[in-house]
Motif scaffolding. Structure first.
Motif, PDB file in Angstrom:
ATOM      1  N   PRO A  27       0.790  -1.237   0.000  1.00 25.30           N
ATOM      2  CA  PRO A  27       0.000   0.000   0.000  1.00 25.30           C
ATOM      3  C   PRO A  27       0.822   1.289   0.000  1.00 25.30           C
ATOM      4  O   PRO A  27       0.365   2.310  -0.504  1.00 25.30           O
ATOM      5  N   ARG A  28       2.035   1.234   0.530  1.00 17.84           N
ATOM      6  CA  ARG A  28       2.820   2.475   0.638  1.00 17.84           C
ATOM      7  C   ARG A  28       3.633   2.769  -0.608  1.00 17.84           C
ATOM      8  O   ARG A  28       4.250   3.820  -0.724  1.00 17.84           O
ATOM      9  N   PHE A  29       3.635   1.831  -1.535  1.00 12.57           N
ATOM     10  CA  PHE A  29       4.448   1.988  -2.740  1.00 12.57           C
ATOM     11  C   PHE A  29       3.621   2.360  -3.960  1.00 12.57           C
ATOM     12  O   PHE A  29       2.464   1.961  -4.088  1.00 12.57           O
ATOM     13  N   SER A  30       4.244   3.052  -4.878  1.00 10.29           N
ATOM     14  CA  SER A  30       3.617   3.399  -6.149  1.00 10.29           C
ATOM     15  C   SER A  30       3.392   2.146  -6.992  1.00 10.29           C
ATOM     16  O   SER A  30       3.953   1.081  -6.715  1.00 10.29           O
ATOM     17  N   ALA A  31       2.559   2.310  -8.041  1.00 12.57           N
ATOM     18  CA  ALA A  31       2.339   1.224  -8.995  1.00 12.57           C
ATOM     19  C   ALA A  31       3.680   0.725  -9.530  1.00 12.57           C
ATOM     20  O   ALA A  31       3.955  -0.477  -9.557  1.00 12.57           O
ATOM     21  N   LEU A  32       4.525   1.671  -9.926  1.00 13.05           N
ATOM     22  CA  LEU A  32       5.829   1.325 -10.494  1.00 13.05           C
ATOM     23  C   LEU A  32       6.667   0.488  -9.523  1.00 13.05           C
ATOM     24  O   LEU A  32       7.230  -0.549  -9.886  1.00 13.05           O
ATOM     25  N   ARG A  33       6.715   0.954  -8.285  1.00  9.99           N
ATOM     26  CA  ARG A  33       7.515   0.263  -7.270  1.00  9.99           C
ATOM     27  C   ARG A  33       6.947  -1.134  -6.973  1.00  9.99           C
ATOM     28  O   ARG A  33       7.697  -2.090  -6.753  1.00  9.99           O
ATOM     29  N   ASN A  34       5.606  -1.255  -6.968  1.00  8.40           N
ATOM     30  CA  ASN A  34       4.988  -2.561  -6.775  1.00  8.40           C
ATOM     31  C   ASN A  34       5.383  -3.536  -7.877  1.00  8.40           C
ATOM     32  O   ASN A  34       5.647  -4.706  -7.621  1.00  8.40           O
TER      33      ASN A  34
ATOM     34  N   PRO B 140      19.223  -4.855 -11.774  1.00 13.15           N
ATOM     35  CA  PRO B 140      19.648  -3.465 -11.558  1.00 13.15           C
ATOM     36  C   PRO B 140      18.511  -2.455 -11.791  1.00 13.15           C
ATOM     37  O   PRO B 140      17.621  -2.691 -12.595  1.00 13.15           O
ATOM     38  N   ARG B 141      18.598  -1.318 -11.073  1.00 11.80           N
ATOM     39  CA  ARG B 141      17.492  -0.365 -11.017  1.00 11.80           C
ATOM     40  C   ARG B 141      17.015   0.136 -12.384  1.00 11.80           C
ATOM     41  O   ARG B 141      15.802   0.157 -12.647  1.00 11.80           O
ATOM     42  N   GLN B 142      17.937   0.526 -13.261  1.00 16.68           N
ATOM     43  CA  GLN B 142      17.517   1.078 -14.555  1.00 16.68           C
ATOM     44  C   GLN B 142      16.750   0.050 -15.377  1.00 16.68           C
ATOM     45  O   GLN B 142      15.746   0.364 -16.004  1.00 16.68           O
TER      46      GLN B 142
ATOM     47  N   LEU C  86       1.848   5.535 -13.254  1.00 19.96           N
ATOM     48  CA  LEU C  86       3.058   4.929 -12.699  1.00 19.96           C
ATOM     49  C   LEU C  86       3.307   5.296 -11.242  1.00 19.96           C
ATOM     50  O   LEU C  86       3.765   4.480 -10.450  1.00 19.96           O
ATOM     51  N   HIS C  87       2.991   6.542 -10.889  1.00 18.88           N
ATOM     52  CA  HIS C  87       3.370   7.026  -9.560  1.00 18.88           C
ATOM     53  C   HIS C  87       2.206   7.081  -8.588  1.00 18.88           C
ATOM     54  O   HIS C  87       2.329   7.622  -7.489  1.00 18.88           O
ATOM     55  N   HIS C  88       1.070   6.518  -8.986  1.00 19.47           N
ATOM     56  CA  HIS C  88      -0.068   6.447  -8.080  1.00 19.47           C
ATOM     57  C   HIS C  88       0.105   5.287  -7.111  1.00 19.47           C
ATOM     58  O   HIS C  88       0.598   4.226  -7.480  1.00 19.47           O
TER      59      HIS C  88
HETATM   60  P1  ADP Z   1       7.736   6.957  -7.346  1.00 18.10           P
HETATM   61  O1  ADP Z   1       6.434   7.642  -7.321  1.00 18.10           O
HETATM   62  O2  ADP Z   1       8.837   7.718  -8.037  1.00 18.10           O
HETATM   63  O3  ADP Z   1       7.668   5.527  -7.743  1.00 18.10           O
HETATM   64  P2  ADP Z   1       8.069   6.031  -4.636  1.00 18.10           P
HETATM   65  O4  ADP Z   1       7.739   6.839  -3.452  1.00 18.10           O
HETATM   66  O5  ADP Z   1       7.203   4.877  -4.916  1.00 18.10           O
HETATM   67  O6  ADP Z   1       8.193   7.019  -5.845  1.00 18.10           O
HETATM   68  O7  ADP Z   1       9.547   5.480  -4.565  1.00 18.10           O
HETATM   69  C1  ADP Z   1      10.695   6.252  -4.690  1.00 18.10           C
HETATM   70  C2  ADP Z   1      11.846   5.453  -4.153  1.00 18.10           C
HETATM   71  O8  ADP Z   1      11.775   5.425  -2.736  1.00 18.10           O
HETATM   72  C3  ADP Z   1      11.825   4.027  -4.647  1.00 18.10           C
HETATM   73  O9  ADP Z   1      13.113   3.649  -5.038  1.00 18.10           O
HETATM   74  C4  ADP Z   1      11.371   3.233  -3.456  1.00 18.10           C
HETATM   75  O10 ADP Z   1      12.110   2.046  -3.386  1.00 18.10           O
HETATM   76  C5  ADP Z   1      11.665   4.119  -2.266  1.00 18.10           C
HETATM   77  N1  ADP Z   1      10.564   4.062  -1.294  1.00 18.10           N
HETATM   78  C6  ADP Z   1       9.331   4.559  -1.461  1.00 18.10           C
HETATM   79  N2  ADP Z   1       8.576   4.367  -0.385  1.00 18.10           N
HETATM   80  C7  ADP Z   1       9.333   3.705   0.506  1.00 18.10           C
HETATM   81  C8  ADP Z   1       9.141   3.219   1.842  1.00 18.10           C
HETATM   82  N3  ADP Z   1       7.983   3.347   2.483  1.00 18.10           N
HETATM   83  N4  ADP Z   1      10.149   2.589   2.434  1.00 18.10           N
HETATM   84  C9  ADP Z   1      11.327   2.450   1.808  1.00 18.10           C
HETATM   85  N5  ADP Z   1      11.593   2.899   0.576  1.00 18.10           N
HETATM   86  C10 ADP Z   1      10.612   3.521  -0.088  1.00 18.10           C
END
Ligand code: ADP
Ligand code: ADP
Length: 233
Positions: free
Chosen positions: A98-105, A116-118, A137-139
């Motif tokens: 829940p705390r992460f963006s769509a992209l991060r999920n 690797p990240r890129q 992507l960032h929602h």
């Molecule tokens: P974006 O909208 O650019 O995807 P995020 O907030 O999802 O931004 O993530 C930006 C970076 O911060 C990512 O690399 C992610 O791994 C890290 N990040 C985001 N939220 C958390 C969190 N709650 N705990 C640890 N790392 C986080």
């Protein structure tokens, strides 16, 4: 060619008087490229079967051949490896962070694998674009509709390039428009060659598959070809 083949598969939870026979010598096969729906009342063994098919659990007895390899007696570690290589999961409740963006999920399974990240970003972006979420992507999940969350989950299931998608009630929490969207995406993935096994309570949802396998009390009681399955032949 069978990508999934189980024979005389049984699963017993507990022992002695409290033992529950969740699967009773179940045998069935799924062809590569097939789309199979699994139906049956609550407690009939559907989740138990999906957990075994997804290498999240092992049977008490019987064999499971996944893409020709007998995985029924593999260790936890070997199963994890096969699972990451071959299987994508989709759940009724999406199971997004829940705390992460769509992209991060969508990046998450690749972080686990050490990509690797890129490269991760590129693959995750492409996966989200492929399910029509290139502008989200960032929602975060709370900023997306149920249907959009499920599309994020589908994108996440795709990043390891699975041969099989296991979907447990993927449309169970969705309105009928989102349900149609998700089924259309699943059909599209199936047409690209991904094998799909989907649990559903809904006949209309099941009719999108090629075949419906009906469970009751841990046994297969019937198998029906759908119109899609008949047309496919
Ligand atoms: P974006 O909208 O650019 O995807 P995020 O907030 O999802 O931004 O993530 C930006 C970076 O911060 C990512 O690399 C992610 O791994 C890290 N990040 C985001 N939220 C958390 C969190 N709650 N705990 C640890 N790392 C986080
Ligand atoms: P379904 O998905 O069709 O609802 P399940 O596979 O979840 O069915 O359950 C099949 C049977 O196994 C049920 O009787 C259920 O109570 C039992 N069961 C499922 N998981 C466990 C478990 N971890 N421990 C004990 N019994 C279980």
């Amino acid at each position: 060619l069978s990508i999934i083949k189980v024979s005389n598969l049984s699963k017993i939870y507990g022992e002695g008087e409290v033992a529950v026979k969740a699967l009773k010598e179940v045998s069935f096969e799924v062809d590569e490229g097939e789309f199979v729906a699994v139906m049956g009342p609550s407690g009939s063994g559907k989740s138990t079967l999906m957990n075994i098919l997804g290498c999240l659990d092992t049977p008490t007895s019987g064999e499971y051949y996944l893409d020709g390899v007998n995985v029924s007696s593999m260790s936890e570690k070997e199963l994890a490896k096969i699972r990451n290589l071959k299987v994508g999961f989709i759940f009724q409740t999406f199971n997004l962070l829940p705390r992460f963006s769509a992209l991060r999920n969508v990046e998450q399974p690749m972080i686990y694998k050490g990509v690797p990240r890129q490269k991760r970003l590129k693959i995750a972006r492409k996966a989200l674009e492929s399910v029509g979420l290139g502008d989200r992507l960032h929602h975060k999940p709370s900023e997306l509709s149920g249907g959009q969350c499920q599309r994020v989950a589908i994108a996440r299931s795709l990043v390891n390039d699975p041969q099989i998608i296991l979907a447990d009630e993927p449309t169970g929490n969705l309105d009928s428009k989102s349900e149609e969207d998700i089924l259309e995406i699943l059909n599209g993935l199936n047409e690209k060659g991904i094998t799909i096994v989907m649990v559903t309570h809904d006949r209309v949802v099941a009719s999108h598959a090629h075949r419906i396998v009906h469970f009751k009390d841990g046994e297969i009681i019937r198998e029906d070809k759908t119109q899609n399955g008949i047309n496919r032949e």
